[in-house]
Design an enzyme around this catalytic site. Sequence first.
Site, short mmCIF file in Angstrom:
data_model
loop_
_atom_site.label_atom_id
_atom_site.label_comp_id
_atom_site.label_asym_id
_atom_site.label_seq_id
_atom_site.Cartn_x
_atom_site.Cartn_y
_atom_site.Cartn_z
N ASP A 34 28.30 23.39 9.69
CA ASP A 34 29.15 22.62 8.69
C ASP A 34 29.57 21.47 8.97
O ASP A 34 30.29 21.09 9.77
CB ASP A 34 30.07 23.71 8.28
CG ASP A 34 30.81 23.18 6.81
OD1 ASP A 34 31.04 22.05 6.57
OD2 ASP A 34 31.04 24.09 5.96
N HIS A 56 22.84 22.34 -2.03
CA HIS A 56 24.04 21.60 -1.80
C HIS A 56 23.82 20.20 -0.92
O HIS A 56 24.59 19.39 -1.23
CB HIS A 56 24.89 22.34 -0.67
CG HIS A 56 26.32 22.07 -0.19
ND1 HIS A 56 27.17 21.86 -1.08
CD2 HIS A 56 26.69 21.44 0.81
CE1 HIS A 56 28.52 21.31 -0.45
NE2 HIS A 56 27.91 21.10 0.87
#
Lengths: 434, 190
Positions: free
Chosen positions: A254, A350
């Site tokens: 992330d 995403h």
Amino acid sequence: MTVTTVTTVTTNTDSTAAQRQGIGRRALLTGGAAGLGALLGVGGTLGVRAIGEAGAPASPGAAAAAETTPTAGAGAALPGFGSESLPCHGPHQAGIITVPAAHAHYAAYTLRPDTDAAALQRMFRVLTDDVEGLTSGAGPLADPEVELAARPARLTITVGVGPALVDRVGRERPDWLAPLPAFTLDRLDGRHDGGDLLLLVQADDPLPIAHAMRMLNRDLASFAEPLWTQRGFRQARGAEPDGTTMRNLMGQVDGTVNPSPSTDDFDELVWLGSEADWLEGGSAFVLRRIRMELDTWDMVDRPGREETIGRRLSDGSPLSAPADTATEHTAVDFEAKNSLGLSVISTAAHIRRAHSTDPSERIFRQALNYEDVDESGLLFGCYQQNPLTQFVPIQQRLDEADLLNEWVTHVGSAVFAILPGFQYGELLGATLFD
Amino acid sequence: MNRKHFSLTALLIAAPLALVGCAGASADTTPAPASEQRSSGALDAATVTMIDGWAKSAEEGGMTGVFGTLENSGDEDLVIASVESPAAGLVELHEVLESGTMQEIVGDVTIPADGALELAPGANHIMLMELRHNLLAGEDVDFIVTFTNGGSIEVTVPIKDYSGANEEYGDLAHHDHGDGDHGDHGDHEH
């Protein structure tokens, strides 16, 4: 008989020199008392350096240690990263571009009704001493538990202000210093939004954070009331090689795409300039509390999880590049098609939705995981010059379409102006009162 | 003792006071006037520095403590003759007894040559009494320490909120015991 006493004027600098000497003496004594342990600590450090110079990977945590100085508190010569102090002075506040700490505690406050500009100036005087004393390890004035301050473990305290505080001191409020525009998928819970004052306290050890928060809350009590707190964590210090991108609680790598402070355009993306007047050297900070729906995420198998993001779970490499040669930092090819002619990176993946072709629509993100009794997720913090032109366009695209939205919900939102840095002898927040 | 003073605060403003008079200064035989001493390099100057000084916030009319470490880098012992503050009607040097009772120190209070006097909650401290105004956290309070040799220093320390330093006064605050010779204090709170 004539008696005379000449007293000398003691300036800040002289006082500091005297204190440093005192600290030096104390540290030496402590080192001697520590004996073998201290010697081993020194030997270990030298050994790491020697290995590093020979080309082997640096010991995890070395990058963090490199930014630090020994604590000004007791035990500076003792081994362990608890001894490390991260300088709080500079053109920008510490805790933003410094090596991310393992633990962070966000605390927002509401000013008391009678906290006027004069009271705020007093508050920032107290805060300044607290920041200096807690981060250096020397301990702030009137610290009843000074031993808990002595091993700061790279403690930083980063201070931001909300719109109401700016109004109370009569400074001009930038247009972005306001609640973000509402996004259609927001489900703000009302318990993690806004605030007049923000403290971000980070360290590699939760104990000095707990102590710092206790000290700060004590000293703020007559000026402000606690509004909310949020605690986050990354991997423990030393658990991963330096520079490893964190993983979130969904298991994803992330934060791969993030401007580096060493790049040329970082300053214009993140730090406010002279046009920002009292905020020159500061930054605009957005904190979003993003709840993860881990129970339903559990129903998704690995191919679905990877398609949702557009990256592989194993190493964060983009699905558009061959698994055997691609790495996390391989450029994403958004045009890549599979044998059926379909986009390899889904049209609603995403990373596609988060990506902007406008290089000014970028932010410097510093995210942390959070895990409460009944909720897990990501504390998504980001720094920029203007959230309205940097964070908001990105979030609008994600709000419109993002496969990940099935499993994440924005439940908290806050915007703060991060104050400029300060030097020794200066007041943190001085430009609020010029 | 640690570092430290508040930012933006010059902790100790010193006033080389030239003094005439010899009361109680038997240890000192320095003959030269202050001005000469300063110009000659102050070889026998006494330097007193307040390290980590602070005062507890308090309300007008009340009392509060001043804490920190008074360091004497000179080569003569310095005996405190008096402490005054523009913020207080009365200033005393207090000690805390084993019983937790606070009382004015009887006898000399000395900052030894090349030594220090520690002032701390629960121990020796400077007591500011009959406060003339509120002492608010983040402000400063000034006081002047005069030594028996005639020298004095003016010290400025920041004020902090603090929950400790609540010692009882043996001769002032035992109104709960209701036995006494200080019955007129029976309805005072501080």
